[in-house]
Design a protein around this motif. Structure first.
Motif, PDB file in Angstrom:
ATOM      1  N   ARG A   3      60.395 -16.041 -98.953  1.00 48.50           N
ATOM      2  CA  ARG A   3      59.365 -15.142 -99.494  1.00 48.50           C
ATOM      3  C   ARG A   3      58.302 -14.852 -98.436  1.00 48.50           C
ATOM      4  N   LEU A   4      57.889 -15.872 -97.694  1.00 45.93           N
ATOM      5  CA  LEU A   4      56.912 -15.674 -96.625  1.00 45.93           C
ATOM      6  C   LEU A   4      57.460 -14.736 -95.557  1.00 45.93           C
ATOM      7  N   LEU A   5      58.709 -14.908 -95.179  1.00 46.00           N
ATOM      8  CA  LEU A   5      59.327 -14.027 -94.189  1.00 46.00           C
ATOM      9  C   LEU A   5      59.393 -12.595 -94.706  1.00 46.00           C
ATOM     10  N   GLN A   6      59.708 -12.414 -95.994  1.00 45.19           N
ATOM     11  CA  GLN A   6      59.736 -11.081 -96.584  1.00 45.19           C
ATOM     12  C   GLN A   6      58.364 -10.415 -96.518  1.00 45.19           C
ATOM     13  N   VAL A   7      57.324 -11.191 -96.828  1.00 48.83           N
ATOM     14  CA  VAL A   7      55.963 -10.651 -96.763  1.00 48.83           C
ATOM     15  C   VAL A   7      55.627 -10.233 -95.333  1.00 48.83           C
ATOM     16  N   MET A   8      55.973 -11.077 -94.359  1.00 42.40           N
ATOM     17  CA  MET A   8      55.689 -10.736 -92.957  1.00 42.40           C
ATOM     18  C   MET A   8      56.474  -9.506 -92.513  1.00 42.40           C
ATOM     19  N   ARG A   9      57.717  -9.384 -92.950  1.00 39.45           N
ATOM     20  CA  ARG A   9      58.508  -8.185 -92.603  1.00 39.45           C
ATOM     21  C   ARG A   9      57.854  -6.927 -93.170  1.00 39.45           C
ATOM     22  N   ARG A  10      57.336  -7.043 -94.381  1.00 43.03           N
ATOM     23  CA  ARG A  10      56.653  -5.900 -95.019  1.00 43.03           C
ATOM     24  C   ARG A  10      55.371  -5.553 -94.267  1.00 43.03           C
ATOM     25  N   LEU A  11      54.603  -6.593 -93.897  1.00 40.76           N
ATOM     26  CA  LEU A  11      53.366  -6.351 -93.159  1.00 40.76           C
ATOM     27  C   LEU A  11      53.628  -5.689 -91.811  1.00 40.76           C
ATOM     28  N   ARG A  12      54.762  -6.009 -91.189  1.00 39.77           N
ATOM     29  CA  ARG A  12      55.081  -5.437 -89.884  1.00 39.77           C
ATOM     30  C   ARG A  12      55.985  -4.211 -89.988  1.00 39.77           C
ATOM     31  N   GLY A  13      56.306  -3.821 -91.220  1.00 40.61           N
ATOM     32  CA  GLY A  13      57.169  -2.665 -91.438  1.00 40.61           C
ATOM     33  C   GLY A  13      56.429  -1.344 -91.241  1.00 40.61           C
ATOM     34  N   PRO A  14      57.152  -0.224 -91.363  1.00 44.97           N
ATOM     35  CA  PRO A  14      56.571   1.113 -91.137  1.00 44.97           C
ATOM     36  C   PRO A  14      55.332   1.383 -91.994  1.00 44.97           C
ATOM     37  N   ASP A  15      55.327   0.939 -93.230  1.00 44.21           N
ATOM     38  CA  ASP A  15      54.179   1.164 -94.116  1.00 44.21           C
ATOM     39  C   ASP A  15      53.317  -0.086 -94.248  1.00 44.21           C
ATOM     40  N   GLY A  16      53.406  -0.955 -93.255  1.00 40.72           N
ATOM     41  CA  GLY A  16      52.687  -2.225 -93.309  1.00 40.72           C
ATOM     42  C   GLY A  16      51.276  -2.136 -92.767  1.00 40.72           C
ATOM     43  N   CYS A  17      50.788  -3.251 -92.316  1.00 39.11           N
ATOM     44  CA  CYS A  17      49.410  -3.387 -91.842  1.00 39.11           C
ATOM     45  C   CYS A  17      49.317  -3.030 -90.357  1.00 39.11           C
ATOM     46  N   VAL A  67      59.311 -13.393 -87.167  1.00 41.80           N
ATOM     47  CA  VAL A  67      59.564 -11.985 -87.524  1.00 41.80           C
ATOM     48  C   VAL A  67      59.401 -11.087 -86.299  1.00 41.80           C
ATOM     49  N   ILE A  68      58.418 -11.373 -85.453  1.00 41.68           N
ATOM     50  CA  ILE A  68      58.282 -10.610 -84.204  1.00 41.68           C
ATOM     51  C   ILE A  68      59.565 -10.736 -83.388  1.00 41.68           C
ATOM     52  N   ALA A  69      60.049 -11.954 -83.239  1.00 39.38           N
ATOM     53  CA  ALA A  69      61.273 -12.186 -82.453  1.00 39.38           C
ATOM     54  C   ALA A  69      62.476 -11.519 -83.101  1.00 39.38           C
ATOM     55  N   GLU A  70      62.547 -11.580 -84.419  1.00 36.87           N
ATOM     56  CA  GLU A  70      63.636 -10.923 -85.156  1.00 36.87           C
ATOM     57  C   GLU A  70      63.637  -9.425 -84.863  1.00 36.87           C
ATOM     58  N   GLN A  71      62.451  -8.818 -84.878  1.00 37.04           N
ATOM     59  CA  GLN A  71      62.343  -7.382 -84.612  1.00 37.04           C
ATOM     60  C   GLN A  71      62.677  -7.039 -83.162  1.00 37.04           C
ATOM     61  N   GLU A  72      62.384  -7.977 -82.272  1.00 33.66           N
ATOM     62  CA  GLU A  72      62.714  -7.777 -80.848  1.00 33.66           C
ATOM     63  C   GLU A  72      64.164  -8.106 -80.543  1.00 33.66           C
ATOM     64  N   GLY A  73      64.822  -8.804 -81.479  1.00 32.52           N
ATOM     65  CA  GLY A  73      66.206  -9.200 -81.272  1.00 32.52           C
ATOM     66  C   GLY A  73      66.363 -10.415 -80.381  1.00 32.52           C
ATOM     67  N   THR A  74      65.315 -11.255 -80.291  1.00 38.28           N
ATOM     68  CA  THR A  74      65.391 -12.417 -79.394  1.00 38.28           C
ATOM     69  C   THR A  74      65.800 -13.692 -80.121  1.00 38.28           C
TER      70      THR A  74
END
Length: 196
Positions: A3-17, A67-74
């Motif tokens: 759930r925490l990871l989902q929230v972070m993905r949303r915050l860093r998503g296109p309509d996020g913070c 989540v940053i690393a996930e988005q970077e693919g690292t």
């Protein structure tokens, strides 16, 4: 955790913070240190609710970086989790294997030997101790690794009389270690006494 990871993905998503989206591993470094320090403070206060909250903030940092690393693919959070689970099992053969270690000293000796086999022992003692630690905590860890012993009060007095405050602090850390007192925690507690 999911759930925490989902929230972070949303915050860093296109309509996020906007703030969360612009953060990097580098930009989050001060927050990781600050949140860990606040958790340590909460332990010192002995307030379980505050500690639970502060540990949540530390966990947020783990999720944020994952989540940053996930988005970077690292790397992914699953890899972070797997690394620590594997390490704990590997470094506790007295629990998960057939190695004998009946004292904390035996456990520590095993741990060091395992780290050495893993190639995790840096060549320089200073490289083995994180530079981001507070100076007192870092000095204490470096002294442990060097086997530095307190050379006596006379040496401390001499350093003070010569105005060599760096040496005096180094010797004070060695004295704390001899007395089995953590100098970082001791000074933090003294700071708190001044703030009452």
């Amino acid at each position: 955790m999911e759930r925490l990871l989902q929230v972070m993905r949303r915050l860093r998503g296109p309509d996020g913070c906007p703030w969360d989206k612009e953060q990097t591993h580098q930009s989050l470094r001060p927050y990781l240190l600050e949140e860990a320090a606040e958790a340590v403070d909460a332990i010192g206060k002995g307030n379980p609710d505050e500690l639970a909250e502060e540990l949540g903030d530390v966990l947020l940092q783990v999720a944020f970086h994952s989540v940053i690393a996930e988005q970077e693919g690292t790397f992914t959070y699953s890899q972070v989790e797997q690394h620590i689970v594997d390490k704990l099992i590997r470094r506790h053969p007295h629990v998960f294997g057939n190695v004998q270690a009946d004292t904390p000293e035996a456990v520590t000796a095993n741990w060091k030997a395992i780290k050495a086999r893993e190639g995790k022992t840096a060549q320089s003692v200073c490289d083995q101790v994180p530079r981001s630690l507070g100076a007192l905590a870092r000095a204490s860890e470096i002294q442990k690794k060097l086997g530095t012993a307190f050379s006596g009060k006379d040496s401390l007095i001499q350093a003070i009389e010569q105005g060599n405050l760096a040496e005096a602090l180094w010797l004070m850390v060695a004295w704390c270690r001899q007395e089995k007192v953590n100098p970082e925690v001791l000074l933090r507690e003294r700071c708190e006494q001044s703030c009452v």
